[in-house]
Design an enzyme around this catalytic site. Sequence first.
Site, mmCIF file in Angstrom:
data_model
loop_
_atom_site.group_PDB
_atom_site.id
_atom_site.type_symbol
_atom_site.label_atom_id
_atom_site.label_comp_id
_atom_site.label_asym_id
_atom_site.label_seq_id
_atom_site.Cartn_x
_atom_site.Cartn_y
_atom_site.Cartn_z
ATOM 1 N N ILE A 102 0.840 -1.216 0.000
ATOM 2 C CA ILE A 102 0.000 0.000 0.000
ATOM 3 C C ILE A 102 0.869 1.258 0.000
ATOM 4 C CG2 ILE A 102 -1.959 -1.128 1.096
ATOM 5 C CD1 ILE A 102 -1.010 0.010 3.797
ATOM 6 N N HIS A 118 -4.115 -4.272 -3.206
ATOM 7 C CA HIS A 118 -4.600 -4.077 -1.834
ATOM 8 C C HIS A 118 -4.822 -2.604 -1.542
ATOM 9 C CE1 HIS A 118 -3.089 -8.268 -0.352
ATOM 10 N NE2 HIS A 118 -4.189 -8.323 -1.058
ATOM 11 N N SER A 191 7.282 -11.751 -1.199
ATOM 12 C CA SER A 191 5.969 -12.121 -0.683
ATOM 13 C C SER A 191 5.984 -13.563 -0.209
ATOM 14 C CB SER A 191 4.880 -11.974 -1.756
ATOM 15 O OG SER A 191 3.612 -12.355 -1.196
HETATM 16 N N1 APR Z 1 14.577 -9.465 0.574
HETATM 17 C C1 APR Z 1 13.919 -10.612 0.223
HETATM 18 N N2 APR Z 1 12.848 -11.087 0.898
HETATM 19 C C2 APR Z 1 12.433 -10.387 1.974
HETATM 20 C C3 APR Z 1 13.059 -9.196 2.406
HETATM 21 C C4 APR Z 1 14.164 -8.742 1.646
HETATM 22 N N3 APR Z 1 14.838 -7.621 1.977
HETATM 23 N N4 APR Z 1 12.406 -8.750 3.519
HETATM 24 C C5 APR Z 1 11.406 -9.628 3.766
HETATM 25 N N5 APR Z 1 11.418 -10.599 2.843
HETATM 26 C C6 APR Z 1 10.460 -11.695 2.696
HETATM 27 C C7 APR Z 1 10.074 -12.370 3.993
HETATM 28 O O1 APR Z 1 10.941 -13.467 4.242
HETATM 29 C C8 APR Z 1 8.640 -12.833 3.707
HETATM 30 O O2 APR Z 1 8.610 -14.179 3.244
HETATM 31 O O3 APR Z 1 9.265 -11.119 2.205
HETATM 32 C C9 APR Z 1 8.143 -11.907 2.607
HETATM 33 C C10 APR Z 1 7.037 -10.982 3.067
HETATM 34 O O4 APR Z 1 5.906 -11.778 3.328
HETATM 35 P P1 APR Z 1 4.711 -11.158 4.195
HETATM 36 O O5 APR Z 1 5.275 -10.491 5.390
HETATM 37 O O6 APR Z 1 3.707 -12.249 4.368
HETATM 38 O O7 APR Z 1 4.128 -10.009 3.274
HETATM 39 P P2 APR Z 1 3.156 -10.173 2.021
HETATM 40 O O8 APR Z 1 3.388 -11.476 1.328
HETATM 41 O O9 APR Z 1 3.299 -8.933 1.210
HETATM 42 O O10 APR Z 1 1.701 -10.179 2.717
HETATM 43 C C11 APR Z 1 0.584 -10.164 1.865
HETATM 44 O O11 APR Z 1 -0.801 -9.904 3.846
HETATM 45 O O12 APR Z 1 -1.218 -8.863 5.867
HETATM 46 C C12 APR Z 1 -1.555 -8.894 4.531
HETATM 47 O O13 APR Z 1 -2.467 -7.159 3.253
HETATM 48 C C13 APR Z 1 -1.262 -7.580 3.849
HETATM 49 O O14 APR Z 1 -0.482 -7.191 1.586
HETATM 50 C C14 APR Z 1 -0.253 -7.943 2.767
HETATM 51 C C15 APR Z 1 -0.534 -9.412 2.542
#
Ligand code: APR
Length: 243
Positions: A102, A118, A191
């Site tokens: 977002i 989102h 993600s």
């Molecule tokens: N480089 C590579 N990977 C990374 C880094 C980085 N610098 N920092 C974090 N990560 C990875 C983490 O290991 C994790 O697996 O990014 C991933 C983020 O996953 P989530 O925290 O689950 O985020 P996301 O997948 O975007 O969540 C989706 O969930 O809560 C809801 O609406 C919210 O849009 C969000 C949705």
Amino acid sequence: MDQFEKAADLLKHAKYAVCLTGAGISTESGIPDFRSDRGYYNTFIPEDALSVGVLESDPQRFYKEGYTILKDLEGKKPNPGHRALAEMQKGGYLHEIITQNIDDLHQQAGAKDVLQVHGDASTARCERCDYRCDFDEFDRHVEEGDIPPTCPKCGHEMRTNVVLFGDAMPPAFDRAVRVAEKADVMLVVGSSLQVMPVAYLPRMAEHLIIVNQGATPYDHTADVIFKGTASDVLVELEKRLSE
Ligand code: APR
């Protein structure tokens, strides 16, 4: 052929390559993600704190808890990973960037055709007259204790344009589905691919390149997996493409 050569080869020969990003591409800009050990899930459950249910039944809690995710975005800047993706788009190696984030860091980095499935934290709207304002104006209401913020035009309740848990998916998601159906290569960055319906999208692409420190349900089917830091991997990948 090393991982970078394999990924560059897939992108160079793709008929239609797209990108899907999550919170992990913005952690290097100082924005926590959700599910890793430094993420928001360690303080509260976004499914709850960022839900329409809590916004409607307990607005004080919503603006004290889930709303802090929007406040954390203030002053954050794109990192080299966002810029590398924008360069890959400019070079014609990527079409749309579908993002669950977002923040507007892809746009700030110069990316075009960013599909915010989102929603976005930078704007808010009135639920009745559709009056719209930017985050700063909306946040002034919150800071002044006007909770939930009221529309200056008609006095009705206003809310963020972030897609909350319990909201219908926005039109950007319908476009993202069409784009994912068209894609033969999808580059997924930062993600955990846990949240539906967005987490269905990678299933539609013939070839997957995943850049993610943590595990994802698609790791066993991806053509290429990078477990490194998103910005390091994307900068190197962009360099290989422009060689
Ligand atoms: N480089 C590579 N990977 C990374 C880094 C980085 N610098 N920092 C974090 N990560 C990875 C983490 O290991 C994790 O697996 O990014 C991933 C983020 O996953 P989530 O925290 O689950 O985020 P996301 O997948 O975007 O969540 C989706 O969930 O809560 C809801 O609406 C919210 O849009 C969000 C949705």
